[in-house]
Structures are given as structure tokens and as C-alpha cells.
Design a protein around this motif. Structure first.
Motif, short mmCIF file in Angstrom:
data_model
loop_
_atom_site.label_atom_id
_atom_site.label_comp_id
_atom_site.label_asym_id
_atom_site.label_seq_id
_atom_site.Cartn_x
_atom_site.Cartn_y
_atom_site.Cartn_z
N GLN A 43 0.83 -1.20 0.00
CA GLN A 43 0.00 0.00 0.00
C GLN A 43 0.87 1.26 0.00
OE1 GLN A 43 -2.51 -0.34 3.42
NE2 GLN A 43 -3.85 -1.85 2.49
N ARG A 44 1.95 1.23 0.78
CA ARG A 44 2.84 2.39 0.86
C ARG A 44 3.52 2.63 -0.48
NH1 ARG A 44 8.15 2.43 4.60
NH2 ARG A 44 8.89 1.19 2.86
N GLU A 45 3.97 1.56 -1.11
CA GLU A 45 4.62 1.69 -2.41
C GLU A 45 3.66 2.25 -3.45
OE1 GLU A 45 6.60 -1.25 -5.77
OE2 GLU A 45 6.50 -1.93 -3.70
N GLU A 46 2.41 1.76 -3.42
CA GLU A 46 1.40 2.25 -4.36
C GLU A 46 1.12 3.74 -4.12
OE1 GLU A 46 -3.30 1.44 -4.99
OE2 GLU A 46 -2.02 -0.33 -4.80
N TYR A 47 1.06 4.13 -2.86
CA TYR A 47 0.82 5.53 -2.53
C TYR A 47 1.98 6.40 -3.01
CZ TYR A 47 0.37 9.85 0.06
OH TYR A 47 0.30 11.17 0.40
N ARG A 48 3.20 5.94 -2.78
CA ARG A 48 4.38 6.72 -3.19
C ARG A 48 4.45 6.85 -4.71
NH1 ARG A 48 9.18 4.70 0.95
NH2 ARG A 48 8.34 5.78 2.78
N ALA A 49 3.98 5.84 -5.43
CA ALA A 49 4.04 5.87 -6.89
C ALA A 49 2.93 6.76 -7.47
CB ALA A 49 3.91 4.46 -7.45
N THR A 50 1.74 6.72 -6.87
CA THR A 50 0.60 7.43 -7.45
C THR A 50 0.22 8.70 -6.70
OG1 THR A 50 -1.01 6.19 -6.14
CG2 THR A 50 -0.39 5.27 -8.28
N GLY A 51 0.51 8.74 -5.39
CA GLY A 51 0.08 9.88 -4.58
C GLY A 51 -1.37 9.79 -4.18
N ILE A 52 -2.01 8.67 -4.48
CA ILE A 52 -3.43 8.48 -4.15
C ILE A 52 -3.54 7.44 -3.05
CG2 ILE A 52 -5.68 7.77 -5.03
CD1 ILE A 52 -4.66 8.59 -7.82
N LYS A 53 -4.22 7.84 -1.96
CA LYS A 53 -4.42 6.90 -0.86
C LYS A 53 -5.49 5.90 -1.23
CE LYS A 53 -3.34 8.69 3.66
NZ LYS A 53 -3.87 9.17 4.92
#
Length: 107
Positions: free
Chosen positions: A87-97
């Protein structure tokens, strides 16, 4: 195959992640897995009102045993840690929580 650049940095956990955020994921997932016991305890409490302290001990003990079993399981911790890192990696890549799924209020 070599890991992508910054992969070692991405797997490091800050103090707040280890002590707060991953245990939060663990609590949510443990509640989902112990949902039958959560519902039984909730139902007992609703039916007995103020006497729940005395009358719902059996349900409370079963619920605590189920939750503590998950909290103390190292494999479950690693599973939740992996989910959190994803989840953290996805957030860092997209900026969307990622939106959390709302559980019923009685859970």
C-alpha cells in the motif's frame, strides 16, 4: 534479477510504521478473521445491556483468544507488513491513498 533502484530504501520501516501503522492493519484484518466472534460478543452485549460485564464473559474470552492468536502470530505480522508495504509503495508511486473499506459500526 536485481531489485529496482531504491528497493532497499522502500523496505525499511520507520518507528511509527512498526509500532502504529502495521499493528493497525493487523487489528483490522484480525477483526475480519474473527468476525463471527465479534458478532457474537456484540449481540450478547446488545441483548444484556448493563449486565454485559457478567453475562458476556464467555464471548469476550473467545473474542480475545481469537484476536491475541493473530496478534502473536509472526506469520500474520509478516503478511500484514507485506500488505502495508504494498500500500505504501502504491501511494508513493501514485500519490493516491487507497480508500479503506468501512466495516459495520458494530465490529
Amino acid at each position: 534479477m536485481e531489485p529496482p533502484p531504491g528497493a532497499a530504501e522502500n523496505s525499511k520501516l520507520r518507528h511509527v510504521e512498526k509500532d502504529v501503522l502495521i499493528p493497525q492493519v493487523m487489528r483490522e484484518r484480525a477483526k475480519e478473521r474473527c468476525s463471527d466472534k465479534v458478532q457474537a460478543f456484540t449481540k450478547c452485549c446488545q441483548e444484556t445491556g448493563l449486565l454485559m460485564v457478567v453475562k458476556c464473559r464467555q464471548e469476550n474470552t473467545a473474542l480475545k483468544d481469537c484476536l491475541v492468536g493473530y496478534y502473536s502470530d509472526p506469520a500474520f505480522y509478516e503478511e500484514c507488513k507485506t500488505e502495508y508495504l504494498k500500500q505504501r509503495e502504491e501511494y508513493r508511486a501514485t500519490g493516491i491513498k487507497k480508500k479503506k473499506q468501512k466495516l459495520p459500526s458494530n465490529v
